[in-house]
Motif scaffolding. Structure first.
Motif, PDB file in Angstrom:
ATOM      1  N   HIS A   1       0.830  -1.213   0.000  1.00  0.00           N
ATOM      2  CA  HIS A   1       0.000   0.000   0.000  1.00  0.00           C
ATOM      3  C   HIS A   1       0.865   1.264   0.000  1.00  0.00           C
ATOM      4  O   HIS A   1       0.653   2.171  -0.809  1.00  0.00           O
ATOM      5  N   PHE A   2       1.863   1.311   0.871  1.00  0.00           N
ATOM      6  CA  PHE A   2       2.694   2.514   0.961  1.00  0.00           C
ATOM      7  C   PHE A   2       3.664   2.629  -0.216  1.00  0.00           C
ATOM      8  O   PHE A   2       4.045   3.741  -0.581  1.00  0.00           O
TER       9      PHE A   2
ATOM     10  N   HIS B   1      14.835   1.148  11.178  1.00  0.00           N
ATOM     11  CA  HIS B   1      13.719   1.875  10.575  1.00  0.00           C
ATOM     12  C   HIS B   1      12.467   1.871  11.450  1.00  0.00           C
ATOM     13  O   HIS B   1      11.536   2.640  11.203  1.00  0.00           O
ATOM     14  N   LEU B   2      12.436   1.000  12.455  1.00  0.00           N
ATOM     15  CA  LEU B   2      11.229   0.855  13.276  1.00  0.00           C
ATOM     16  C   LEU B   2      11.147   1.964  14.324  1.00  0.00           C
ATOM     17  O   LEU B   2      12.166   2.529  14.728  1.00  0.00           O
ATOM     18  N   PRO B   3       9.923   2.295  14.775  1.00  0.00           N
ATOM     19  CA  PRO B   3       9.754   3.349  15.783  1.00  0.00           C
ATOM     20  C   PRO B   3      10.517   3.043  17.071  1.00  0.00           C
ATOM     21  O   PRO B   3      10.694   1.883  17.451  1.00  0.00           O
TER      22      PRO B   3
ATOM     23  N   GLU C   1       4.208   2.692   8.337  1.00  0.00           N
ATOM     24  CA  GLU C   1       4.284   3.990   7.648  1.00  0.00           C
ATOM     25  C   GLU C   1       5.477   4.799   8.139  1.00  0.00           C
ATOM     26  O   GLU C   1       6.185   5.436   7.348  1.00  0.00           O
ATOM     27  N   ARG C   2       5.746   4.780   9.442  1.00  0.00           N
ATOM     28  CA  ARG C   2       6.896   5.508   9.979  1.00  0.00           C
ATOM     29  C   ARG C   2       8.200   4.885   9.509  1.00  0.00           C
ATOM     30  O   ARG C   2       9.188   5.588   9.275  1.00  0.00           O
TER      31      ARG C   2
ATOM     32  N   ILE D   1       9.482   6.234   6.226  1.00  0.00           N
ATOM     33  CA  ILE D   1      10.152   7.538   6.216  1.00  0.00           C
ATOM     34  C   ILE D   1      11.662   7.349   6.139  1.00  0.00           C
ATOM     35  O   ILE D   1      12.364   8.081   5.421  1.00  0.00           O
ATOM     36  N   LEU D   2      12.172   6.337   6.844  1.00  0.00           N
ATOM     37  CA  LEU D   2      13.619   6.108   6.894  1.00  0.00           C
ATOM     38  C   LEU D   2      14.089   5.092   5.858  1.00  0.00           C
ATOM     39  O   LEU D   2      15.263   5.096   5.484  1.00  0.00           O
ATOM     40  N   CYS D   3      13.196   4.220   5.401  1.00  0.00           N
ATOM     41  CA  CYS D   3      13.572   3.170   4.456  1.00  0.00           C
ATOM     42  C   CYS D   3      13.112   3.563   3.060  1.00  0.00           C
ATOM     43  O   CYS D   3      11.920   3.534   2.771  1.00  0.00           O
ATOM     44  N   THR D   4      14.051   3.936   2.203  1.00  0.00           N
ATOM     45  CA  THR D   4      13.687   4.387   0.853  1.00  0.00           C
ATOM     46  C   THR D   4      13.589   3.225  -0.127  1.00  0.00           C
ATOM     47  O   THR D   4      12.837   3.282  -1.098  1.00  0.00           O
ATOM     48  N   ASP D   5      14.395   2.186   0.082  1.00  0.00           N
ATOM     49  CA  ASP D   5      14.309   0.990  -0.748  1.00  0.00           C
ATOM     50  C   ASP D   5      14.874  -0.183   0.052  1.00  0.00           C
ATOM     51  O   ASP D   5      15.157  -0.050   1.239  1.00  0.00           O
ATOM     52  N   GLY D   6      15.015  -1.323  -0.594  1.00  0.00           N
ATOM     53  CA  GLY D   6      15.496  -2.498   0.137  1.00  0.00           C
ATOM     54  C   GLY D   6      14.443  -3.014   1.103  1.00  0.00           C
ATOM     55  O   GLY D   6      13.256  -2.991   0.817  1.00  0.00           O
TER      56      GLY D   6
END
Length: 462
Positions: free
Chosen positions: A333-334, A385-387, A370-371, A374-379
């Motif tokens: 979805h994101f 990357h987790l809160p 979703e958060r 913000i930090l994970c652009t690919d891969g």
């Protein structure tokens, strides 16, 4: 080898190559430096629906009509870099205009002197694979609800019947369990799906505003009411009205709503006559309405009016096996929403999500994914990357415990899937899993999985 044998060898080699290409199930074609097709095997004919005679000599983009031809041509990239591409997925449009999913690979063609003379591409029809994927996905999806939990499977089985009926529905569940999503799915599956679905959060509005929102008002009903305003009941126009947090409405509003459900009529503020209700009512709450009735905070007669059909949604902590499925759903979805290409989630990060209790349920999980975007652009989504609130206590939680939990759930899912695919035939399921039947029984016992009494080998007698 003598000089007389050399021509024979050269003649046999191309013939042997051609025979091999004709016998394989993958489509193969070659092009020259001008992108004209120079060979086209039998499988390529079958997949594209275009004959070899029509294909040879034409531009490959005219024959191999793919979504990648214009901007992401794999063969062009290979000829530019000299590097092959393996297993790229996409689709082509065959001669009948049907879209065919494919997997393709490319390579450079060179002559005896090592000069590049063109390129070769092999492609495989993934239609059956895609059909199987959709079939498997269909087992775990109804509308926009995804789940493989036995608790949700019961809901999946009855939801179409609930949607087909005109009865009032009460959806119970903790905050964030997806009550509105279930209401929307009921509407989407119902005969009223062409009419509007209108949601009202009863807990977010004071009585006066909620009354005007639901019933509307006539011009002059109060200071500032200069013209008629239709309420949500009127705007529904034969559709579905979803009243979220019904447990938060006041006793006075409960009486007004009871009349709507009993008489199927309502009066806009300032009106002198009643209007008919043409809407299906679905209500939801996170509160314990039976406890509220005992305290006198919720009317019994209203409860029995809205409790015609009851749907209870389990919290996410009781359906942890759905977490990987939900994470994949949110990642897809994101990716669409944010135009990214995140491939999935790492094992350790998923292990942490599986170990969390999720007091905010599915909504909290969606926010966490979703958060992470913000930090994970690919891969893949990984631990960094987790809160912070998920990773803060990581040091005090043994990794091995989470990994064992994750492994146990995945093992249980694979066994359950194998059993379902073979109609609970233990022998066939064990064979599909690559284990002995006695090993299957030991694992079933260790994982706490139960089986139906009837083995899939036996058929009921008519």
């Amino acid at each position: 080898m003598t000089a007389s044998q050399t021509p024979i060898s050269r003649a046999v080699a191309p013939a042997s190559t051609e025979a091999i290409l004709e016998s394989i199930s993958e489509g193969v074609f070659t092009v020259d430096r001008h992108w004209r097709i120079t060979s086209f095997n039998r499988a390529a004919e079958a997949i594209t629906g275009i004959s070899r005679e029509d294909a040879i000599g034409r531009l490959c983009s005219e024959v191999f009509r793919s979504n990648m031809c214009e901007t992401e041509c794999a063969l062009r990239q290979t000829l530019k870099t000299g590097k092959p591409i393996i297993g790229k997925t996409g689709y082509i449009v065959n001669d009948d205009g049907d879209r065919i999913p494919i997997s393709l690979s490319t390579a450079v063609l060179r002559d005896a002197a090592g000069r590049v003379v063109g390129g070769a591409e092999t492609f495989r029809d993934l239609s059956e694979v895609e059909a199987l994927r959709r079939e498997l996905a269909g087992r775990y999806r109804i509308g926009d609800i995804v789940s493989r939990s036995p608790l949700m499977d019961r809901l999946f089985k009855v939801l179409p019947a609930i949607a087909a009926s005109p009865s009032t529905v009460l959806i119970l569940g903790e905050t964030g369990t997806g009550k509105e999503l279930v209401a929307r799915t009921i509407h989407a599956l119902s005969p009223r799906r062409q009419a509007p679905f209108i949601a009202v959060n009863c807990g977010a509005l004071p009585d006066t505003l909620l009354e005007s929102e639901l019933f509307g008002y006539k011009a002059g009903a109060f200071t500032g009411a200069t013209r008629d305003k239709p309420g949500r009941l009127a705007l529904t126009k034969g559709g579905t009205l979803f009243l979220d947090e019904i447990g938060d409405i006041s006793p006075a509003m409960q009486i007004r709503l009871l009349r709507v459900l009993e008489n199927r009529t309502y009066e806009p503020l300032g009106a002198t006559s009643s209007a008919k209700v043409d809407a299906r009512i679905i209500t939801a709450t996170h509160q314990n309405l039976k406890a509220a009735m005992k305290k006198g905070d919720f009317r019994e007669d209203l409860f029995y009016r809205i409790n015609v059909v009851r749907v209870e949604l389990p919290p996410l902590r009781d359906r942890r096996e759905d977490i990987p499925l939900l994470v994949d759903h949110f990642i897809a979805h994101f990716n669409r929403l944010q135009q990214k290409s995140v491939r999935g989630i790492g094992a350790e990060a998923l292990s942490l999500l599986m170990a969390h209790d999720w007091p905010g349920n599915i909504r909290e999980l969606e926010n966490a994914v979703e958060r992470a975007f913000i930090l994970c652009t690919d891969g893949c989504i990984e631990m960094p990357h987790l809160p912070d609130e998920l990773t803060a206590g990581r040091a005090s939680t043994p990794v091995s415990t989470d990994a064992r939990t994750l492994h146990k759930l995945i093992e249980a899912q694979s066994i359950q899937t194998a059993l379902e695919q073979h109609n609970y035939n233990r022998t066939a399921a064990a064979k599909a899993l690559g284990i002995h039947k006695t090993t299957l029984f030991r694992r079933l016992k260790r994982l706490g999985l139960s089986l139906p009494e009837r083995d899939g080998r036996h058929r009921a007698r008519s």
